[in-house]
Design a protein around this motif. Structure first.
Motif, short mmCIF file in Angstrom:
data_model
loop_
_atom_site.label_atom_id
_atom_site.label_comp_id
_atom_site.label_asym_id
_atom_site.label_seq_id
_atom_site.Cartn_x
_atom_site.Cartn_y
_atom_site.Cartn_z
N ASP A 193 -5.99 -2.01 -4.74
CA ASP A 193 -5.21 -2.61 -3.66
C ASP A 193 -5.92 -3.86 -3.14
O ASP A 193 -7.14 -3.86 -2.98
N ASP A 194 -5.16 -4.89 -2.89
CA ASP A 194 -5.69 -6.12 -2.28
C ASP A 194 -6.77 -6.80 -3.11
O ASP A 194 -7.86 -7.06 -2.61
N THR B 174 0.83 -1.20 0.00
CA THR B 174 0.00 0.00 0.00
C THR B 174 0.88 1.26 0.00
O THR B 174 0.58 2.23 -0.69
MG MG Z 1 -2.04 -2.91 2.12
#
Ligand code: MG
Ligand code: ADP
Length: 461
Positions: A228-229, A172
């Motif tokens: 993200d993710d 991140t």
């Molecule tokens: Mg993260």
């Protein structure tokens, strides 16, 4: 609240503002305070006329924007208050004299729009997560270099960039760093950073309220999209589908896409094959667990940034040796020691550190999991995790599998049946056999011995 102040004089005594307040609250909940301030907060509420909710907007630009992007949802919100409402009318009426007749030019409108979008997006970005504050080591240098490349050049050289690694290893952080840097170099660029979870929620909301147009508009018209993710959208079929279309549309337009996950594309489960394969088309960069040098480097950099507290070198070294799980915990440990020292007004010592971090140090001592061992071994032998856990008996797969079982026995306190279960439901006798086999081989096979030493060192951090 400015939204209603301007029309107060027109209100009759029985005029009820509550529905408008509730509509406004729902808007904030769904689109965020920032979108509210930029858009809905500009509107005035005039009341209900028959089946029409009447609103005013200060400019044509605001009115058009709301009509294009939010009208459908606003109507839903009104209908929840009052089912008789069938339409919205937004009239242009300046709320304050100084705003009268200032119609933005097309360029101003575009600038205002870009600004609103940029502001909305940067609220999700952590100002601490920049390239400057990212410490580079062997385990993350490829990921770092790739992220830098994207942030600093305009041509698209690999697409997508797929970053993966365990939690707390800086994925991140790198994404935010890209966003900050792109925005600094080129403020006109539309950069969208979103967690896969948020992408999913927004998409589901759009589907439910039949407003996928605004959703598509938002995600398919960007210069740089970062999700993200993505492991979060595994098994969420319609979201996956939409994600895939968005992703394809952007890649086809040569717009940069950056994606992170906690595992490699091929180890993502519950995600369609065609998506996985396309995710791997660009550059796949793996962030490995930190080694001692990197941990020490990160601690030194954080300790330097903290003003007023001196952290002795031996304490930093101790933390780097003992907190091996991930960078987030490492940072947390350092912060705790610094906070404690500040609070009690004493200099940081080793004794204090041990004392304050007792629980954390113990947790890190028994931290190593079977899962980590499996990943490390698969990685080491260039196998997919799924391959290593499969039924296949080919030597180049079976041997690493036995090595992983052996290490799981040596390095964790798990029982043989438990280890067997974690290796695709194998029997404990299979595990026992593997352990003996590796013990035997190790004695004569110096290559194997070498591999095991290296793997052990890797796993111990
Ligand atoms: Mg993260
Ligand atoms: P992830 O997204 O991979 O789970 P994060 O990016 O949230 O991890 O990182 C966790 C914390 O560790 C953040 O505070 C981040 O700033 C810090 N961190 C991780 N890697 C580094 C690094 N190489 N240098 C400096 N800080 C780092």
């Amino acid at each position: 609240m400015g939204a209603t102040g301007g029309v107060a004089s027109k209100l009759s005594s029985d005029f009820d503002l509550t529905p408008w307040h509730r509509v406004s609250d729902k808007f904030k909940q769904e689109f965020g305070q920032h979108a509210y301030n930029t858009w809905l907060g500009q509107l005035g509420y005039e009341g209900i006329d028959g089946s029409t909710a009447e609103l005013t907007a200060p400019t044509k630009f605001v009115r058009d924007w709301i009509q294009r992007n939010y009208a459908a949802r606003l109507l839903d919100f009104f209908q929840a208050e009052n089912p008789r409402i069938k339409s919205l009318s937004i009239r242009i009426a300046a709320r304050r004299p100084e705003m009268v007749a200032v119609q933005p030019t097309a360029a101003e409108a575009a600038a205002a729009q870009a600004e609103a979008v940029a502001a909305e997006e940067s609220s999700a970005l952590d100002p601490k997560y920049t390239f400057d504050s990212f410490v580079v080591g062997k385990s993350n240098e490829l990921a770092y270099a790739a992220a830098k490349r994207i942030a600093e050049t305009d041509e698209v050289s690999f697409n997508p960039l797929f970053l993966h690694g365990g939690v707390g290893l800086g994925k991140t952080h790198l994404m935010h760093a890209i966003a900050w840097e792109v925005r600094r170099r080129n403020p006109q660029k539309r950069v969208v950073y979103v967690s896969a979870e948020k992408f999913m929620f927004e998409f589901i909301a759009a589907l439910r309220f039949k407003d996928t147009h605004a959703f598509k508009q938002k995600f398919r018209t960007v210069d740089l999209l970062m999700v993200d993710d993505v492991q979060f959208i595994a098994n969420k079929d319609s979201t996956q589908e939409e994600f895939f279309h968005t992703f394809n549309a952007l890649v086809d337009n040569r717009c940069q896409v950056v994606i992170t996950a906690d595992r490699s594309p091929t180890d993502l489960e519950g995600i369609e094959e065609r998506i996985i394969s396309r995710l791997g088309w660009g550059l796949v960069a793996d962030i490995h667990p930190t080694d001692y040098e990197l941990r020490l480097g990160i601690l030194q950099s954080k300790a330097e940034q903290a003003s007023g507290v001196i952290v002795p070198a031996e304490v930093l070294e101790f933390l780097a040796r003992r907190i091996t799980s991930n960078v987030r915990e490492l940072e947390g440990a350092l912060n705790r020691v610094m906070a404690y020292a500040t609070l009690v007004g004493r200099p940081i010592t080793m004794d204090m550190t041990r004392d304050v971090l007792q629980d954390l140090i113990r947790a890190n001592d028994r931290k190593l999991t079977i899962d980590e061992i499996q990943r490390a071994v698969a990685d080491y032998f260039n196998l997919r995790l799924s391959e290593m856990l499969s039924e296949r008996r080919a030597r180049n797969i079976a041997r690493p599998r036995q090595i992983a079982m052996y290490l799981a026995k040596q390095m964790t306190s798990r029982s043989l049946p438990e280890i067997g279960r974690r290796f695709g439901g194998r029997d404990h006798t299979t595990v026992m056999h593997a352990v003996r086999k590796i013990e035997d081989l190790r004695r004569d096979d110096s290559q194997l011995d070498d591999d095991l030493t290296r793997l052990t060192r890797l796993l111990e951090g």
